[in-house]
Design a protein around this motif. Structure first.
Motif, PDB file in Angstrom:
ATOM      1  N   ILE A  33       0.836  -1.201   0.000  1.00 25.95           N
ATOM      2  CA  ILE A  33       0.000   0.000   0.000  1.00 25.95           C
ATOM      3  C   ILE A  33       0.872   1.253   0.000  1.00 25.95           C
ATOM      4  O   ILE A  33       0.641   2.193  -0.769  1.00 25.95           O
ATOM      5  N   GLY A  34       1.882   1.275   0.864  1.00 21.39           N
ATOM      6  CA  GLY A  34       2.777   2.435   0.923  1.00 21.39           C
ATOM      7  C   GLY A  34       3.486   2.677  -0.390  1.00 21.39           C
ATOM      8  O   GLY A  34       3.579   3.807  -0.874  1.00 21.39           O
ATOM      9  N   ALA A  35       4.005   1.609  -1.002  1.00 30.70           N
ATOM     10  CA  ALA A  35       4.703   1.749  -2.290  1.00 30.70           C
ATOM     11  C   ALA A  35       3.737   2.190  -3.383  1.00 30.70           C
ATOM     12  O   ALA A  35       4.079   3.039  -4.221  1.00 30.70           O
ATOM     13  N   GLY A  36       2.537   1.631  -3.380  1.00 32.72           N
ATOM     14  CA  GLY A  36       1.539   2.024  -4.381  1.00 32.72           C
ATOM     15  C   GLY A  36       1.131   3.477  -4.239  1.00 32.72           C
ATOM     16  O   GLY A  36       1.062   4.216  -5.238  1.00 32.72           O
ATOM     17  N   PHE A  37       0.851   3.892  -3.011  1.00 29.31           N
ATOM     18  CA  PHE A  37       0.500   5.294  -2.781  1.00 29.31           C
ATOM     19  C   PHE A  37       1.632   6.217  -3.214  1.00 29.31           C
ATOM     20  O   PHE A  37       1.405   7.244  -3.833  1.00 29.31           O
ATOM     21  N   TYR A  38       2.855   5.837  -2.869  1.00 29.84           N
ATOM     22  CA  TYR A  38       3.995   6.676  -3.221  1.00 29.84           C
ATOM     23  C   TYR A  38       4.165   6.757  -4.736  1.00 29.84           C
ATOM     24  O   TYR A  38       4.388   7.832  -5.288  1.00 29.84           O
ATOM     25  N   ALA A  39       4.023   5.640  -5.411  1.00 34.39           N
ATOM     26  CA  ALA A  39       4.200   5.602  -6.867  1.00 34.39           C
ATOM     27  C   ALA A  39       3.134   6.422  -7.583  1.00 34.39           C
ATOM     28  O   ALA A  39       3.415   7.041  -8.615  1.00 34.39           O
ATOM     29  N   PHE A  40       1.930   6.442  -7.036  1.00 34.64           N
ATOM     30  CA  PHE A  40       0.846   7.202  -7.658  1.00 34.64           C
ATOM     31  C   PHE A  40       0.679   8.595  -7.053  1.00 34.64           C
ATOM     32  O   PHE A  40      -0.375   9.218  -7.189  1.00 34.64           O
ATOM     33  N   LEU A  41       1.756   9.064  -6.391  1.00 34.07           N
ATOM     34  CA  LEU A  41       1.855  10.437  -5.879  1.00 34.07           C
ATOM     35  C   LEU A  41       0.755  10.790  -4.887  1.00 34.07           C
ATOM     36  O   LEU A  41       0.308  11.928  -4.810  1.00 34.07           O
ATOM     37  N   PHE A  42       0.324   9.815  -4.108  1.00 35.04           N
ATOM     38  CA  PHE A  42      -0.717  10.028  -3.118  1.00 35.04           C
ATOM     39  C   PHE A  42      -0.082  10.157  -1.744  1.00 35.04           C
ATOM     40  O   PHE A  42       0.521   9.206  -1.252  1.00 35.04           O
ATOM     41  N   ILE A  43      -0.178  11.312  -1.133  1.00 34.97           N
ATOM     42  CA  ILE A  43       0.415  11.657   0.170  1.00 34.97           C
ATOM     43  C   ILE A  43       1.811  11.057   0.352  1.00 34.97           C
ATOM     44  O   ILE A  43       2.090  10.331   1.296  1.00 34.97           O
ATOM     45  N   GLN A  44       2.709  11.405  -0.557  1.00 30.24           N
ATOM     46  CA  GLN A  44       4.062  10.841  -0.543  1.00 30.24           C
ATOM     47  C   GLN A  44       4.819  11.032   0.762  1.00 30.24           C
ATOM     48  O   GLN A  44       5.510  10.113   1.187  1.00 30.24           O
ATOM     49  N   PRO A  45       4.722  12.197   1.416  1.00 33.58           N
ATOM     50  CA  PRO A  45       5.472  12.342   2.672  1.00 33.58           C
ATOM     51  C   PRO A  45       5.039  11.367   3.771  1.00 33.58           C
ATOM     52  O   PRO A  45       5.792  11.095   4.697  1.00 33.58           O
ATOM     53  N   VAL A  46       3.840  10.826   3.673  1.00 31.60           N
ATOM     54  CA  VAL A  46       3.367   9.852   4.651  1.00 31.60           C
ATOM     55  C   VAL A  46       3.545   8.424   4.126  1.00 31.60           C
ATOM     56  O   VAL A  46       3.971   7.526   4.857  1.00 31.60           O
ATOM     57  N   SER A  47       3.239   8.228   2.847  1.00 31.22           N
ATOM     58  CA  SER A  47       3.263   6.875   2.295  1.00 31.22           C
ATOM     59  C   SER A  47       4.668   6.269   2.280  1.00 31.22           C
ATOM     60  O   SER A  47       4.810   5.045   2.373  1.00 31.22           O
ATOM     61  N   CYS A  48       5.712   7.095   2.190  1.00 32.40           N
ATOM     62  CA  CYS A  48       7.072   6.540   2.239  1.00 32.40           C
ATOM     63  C   CYS A  48       7.368   5.942   3.613  1.00 32.40           C
ATOM     64  O   CYS A  48       8.015   4.895   3.715  1.00 32.40           O
ATOM     65  N   TRP A  49       6.875   6.577   4.663  1.00 30.94           N
ATOM     66  CA  TRP A  49       7.068   6.044   6.016  1.00 30.94           C
ATOM     67  C   TRP A  49       6.236   4.780   6.210  1.00 30.94           C
ATOM     68  O   TRP A  49       6.671   3.833   6.891  1.00 30.94           O
ATOM     69  N   ILE A  50       5.040   4.754   5.618  1.00 34.90           N
ATOM     70  CA  ILE A  50       4.185   3.563   5.694  1.00 34.90           C
ATOM     71  C   ILE A  50       4.888   2.385   5.017  1.00 34.90           C
ATOM     72  O   ILE A  50       4.912   1.271   5.541  1.00 34.90           O
ATOM     73  N   MET A  51       5.471   2.640   3.853  1.00 34.66           N
ATOM     74  CA  MET A  51       6.162   1.581   3.130  1.00 34.66           C
ATOM     75  C   MET A  51       7.336   1.053   3.947  1.00 34.66           C
ATOM     76  O   MET A  51       7.533  -0.161   4.061  1.00 34.66           O
TER      77      MET A  51
END
Length: 144
Positions: free
Chosen positions: A21-39
């Motif tokens: 989920i974190g990688a997908g969100f980050y790749a699709f530019l969805f809340i990147q500052p949070v999704s990178c930490w989630i990943m």
């Protein structure tokens, strides 16, 4: 193969899901500052639980594959760290003293998390498939 207990299995599964989920969100530019930490959190949970799943047999092939699998786990964690660097640029001040330094920074960190994630995923799929095959082969030999 030593199986994980129920809690470890849940952490392992959730870690994998959170990592995707974190990688997908980050790749699709969805809340990147949070999704990178989630990943990264998912990668750490997934990898740490995977490392607790020990092989107790004597097959050198499976032992070798487990070591290769741990390399994939470190690749997932490194991909998460590269995502964080891609978002926050913590290390950029150490490289920006010259144009060559900035060029090196970009060539090392800029979107290279994708390469790490792809290589790690391929290694993970390969080793998972091969370990499963080797375990079946080992069980068939022990029953005959």
């Amino acid at each position: 193969m030593k199986q994980l207990n129920k809690l470890e299995s849940v952490i392992y599964l959730l870690g994998g899901i959170i990592m995707v989920i974190g990688a997908g969100f980050y790749a699709f530019l969805f809340i990147q500052p949070v999704s990178c930490w989630i990943m990264l959190a998912g990668a750490v949970a997934f990898t740490s639980m995977q490392s607790r799943q020990r092989y107790l047999g004597t097959s050198l092939s499976i032992r070798r594959l487990r070591k290769i699998m741990s390399l994939a786990g470190w690749g997932f964690i490194l991909a998460g760290l590269f995502m964080i660097e891609d978002s926050f640029h913590f290390l950029r001040p150490f490289f920006t003293g010259s144009i060559d330094g900035y060029s090196s920074y970009v060539s090392i960190f800029h979107h290279n998390w994708v390469i790490l994630l792809l290589i790690s995923a391929i290694i993970e799929m390969y080793t998972t498939h091969r370990i499963s095959y080797e375990l079946k082969k080992e069980n068939n030999h022990s029953h005959t």
